[in-house]
Write a protein that holds these residues in place. Structure first.
Motif, mmCIF file in Angstrom:
data_model
loop_
_atom_site.group_PDB
_atom_site.id
_atom_site.type_symbol
_atom_site.label_atom_id
_atom_site.label_comp_id
_atom_site.label_asym_id
_atom_site.label_seq_id
_atom_site.Cartn_x
_atom_site.Cartn_y
_atom_site.Cartn_z
ATOM 1 N N ARG A 104 48.595 38.631 28.996
ATOM 2 C CA ARG A 104 49.831 39.318 28.579
ATOM 3 C C ARG A 104 49.479 40.661 27.951
ATOM 4 N N LYS A 107 48.753 43.227 30.250
ATOM 5 C CA LYS A 107 49.935 43.484 31.089
ATOM 6 C C LYS A 107 49.706 43.049 32.543
ATOM 7 N N ARG A 109 50.328 40.424 35.671
ATOM 8 C CA ARG A 109 51.498 39.612 36.032
ATOM 9 C C ARG A 109 51.134 38.148 36.252
#
Length: 345
Positions: A104, A107, A109
């Motif tokens: 996370r 960033k 997915r």
């Protein structure tokens, strides 16, 4: 957008047509599709580009290694079947961590479970040469999380593992946080410990630490990357792609699709390396590899200028010399940059 996609396809196709004589009678043997995430290209566009490349460069040659980079979350059984159908025989997947809070923060997915599932799917689809990567040396990585990442990758046992220390790039999100004082780098000792912990565990598990950041099961080193380190000619196609003639000329394409797609002269952005630059590059690329570098490959008169420095580094244990070969001992890999710099002209 579809418009940009077709502009991209047209521009790359044109470059393929114009670069036909790049290898001057030598047949290339490897194809690598990467740089960003080719898995976002629609299969029909990717398929068309590969068809053109094969027609132009691989008419009478088997491609011995055809790698594609893919995001774990773009992997589906259908996509894998498509990749097999165009001849891909090696996958490189950007996993980076098996810890969801890190993913996370990066960033990304995909989740850890998603990455593991993507890997299993690829194995099921018949891929038997897969590379996964991990990142270490960032503030949020505890030793136990790192050990857990290593255990997870060893349970999967991919044929190839790449491992990079987190770096702060200018203009990146991390660079912004760093400048605002919201991120600080871990100290180098901690990073070194993580690096050596990884290399010891992988070695125990039967991986060959063949280059500073790369490990493979026997016979599965990346032939594509090795050609960079051995300074063999390579041709890069597409925006930002770099090419090298194997001697002294390096070329690159503009990064923007708009500029790239109106290009007619593919030799206009480039440089010719000086004797000194070639020498320093040979030192750097040779010493990155665990097999080291043959002194006889270097220019004799230039080598004489650094011979004293090199023999001091050998005496103090920073370099090993075996006959005609010099190399960095594995326990000094983490500080290899500093060792190489001393050998430069």
């Amino acid at each position: 957008s579809p418009k940009r996609m077709s502009q991209y396809l047209e521009a790359v196709s044109r470059e393929v047509d114009c670069r036909g004589d790049f290898f001057k009678g030598v047949s290339p043997t490897r194809l690598y599709i990467g740089g960003g995430t080719p898995s976002v290209l629609p299969p029909e566009i990717l398929g068309e580009i590969v068809r053109k490349i094969k027609f132009q460069f691989f008419q009478n040659v088997e491609i011995e290694e055809f790698t594609i980079e893919a995001n774990p979350n773009d992997i589906t059984p259908d996509y894998l079947k498509f990749l097999r159908s165009i001849g891909v025989n090696r996958l490189s997947m950007g996993v980076q961590s098996f810890c969801d809070e890190h993913l996370r923060w990066f960033k990304r997915r995909h989740s850890a479970e998603g990455a593991i599932n993507a890997y299993r799917m690829a194995v099921e689809a018949g891929f038997n040469n897969i590379s996964l990567d991990l990142i270490f040396g960032f503030a949020h990585l505890s030793d136990s999380q790192w050990d857990n990442n290593i255990s997870t990758i060893l349970d999967l046992r991919p044929q190839h593992i790449s491992c990079y220390q987190m770096s702060i790039e200018k203009g990146s999100e991390l660079g912004r946080l760093y400048r605002k004082g919201e991120y600080s780098e871990p100290d180098q000792d901690r990073c070194a410990n993580q690096y050596y912990h990884l290399s010891n565990r992988l070695k125990e598990a039967g991986y060959d630490h063949y280059e500073i950041s790369n490990f493979s099961l026997p016979g599965y080193h990346s032939r594509h990357n090795s050609s960079y380190w051995q300074r063999t000619p390579y041709l890069g196609l597409g925006p930002s792609a770099h090419s090298f003639d194997g001697v002294s000329t390096r070329l690159w394409n503009p990064a923007s699709l708009a500029k790239y797609s109106i290009l007619t002269d593919y030799d206009q952005f480039g440089e010719t390396l000086t004797e000194t630059e070639i020498f320093n590059e040979q030192i750097m690329l040779g010493l990155r590899q665990s097999k080291g570098l043959k002194i006889s490959d270097l220019d004799k008169s230039l080598y004489r200028e650094v011979e004293g420095v090199i023999s001091n580094l050998v005496k103090s244990g920073y370099l090993l010399q075996e006959g005609e070969t010099i190399k960095i001992p594995p326990e000094k890999f983490f500080i290899s940059d500093g060792i190489m710099e001393q050998c430069f002209l």
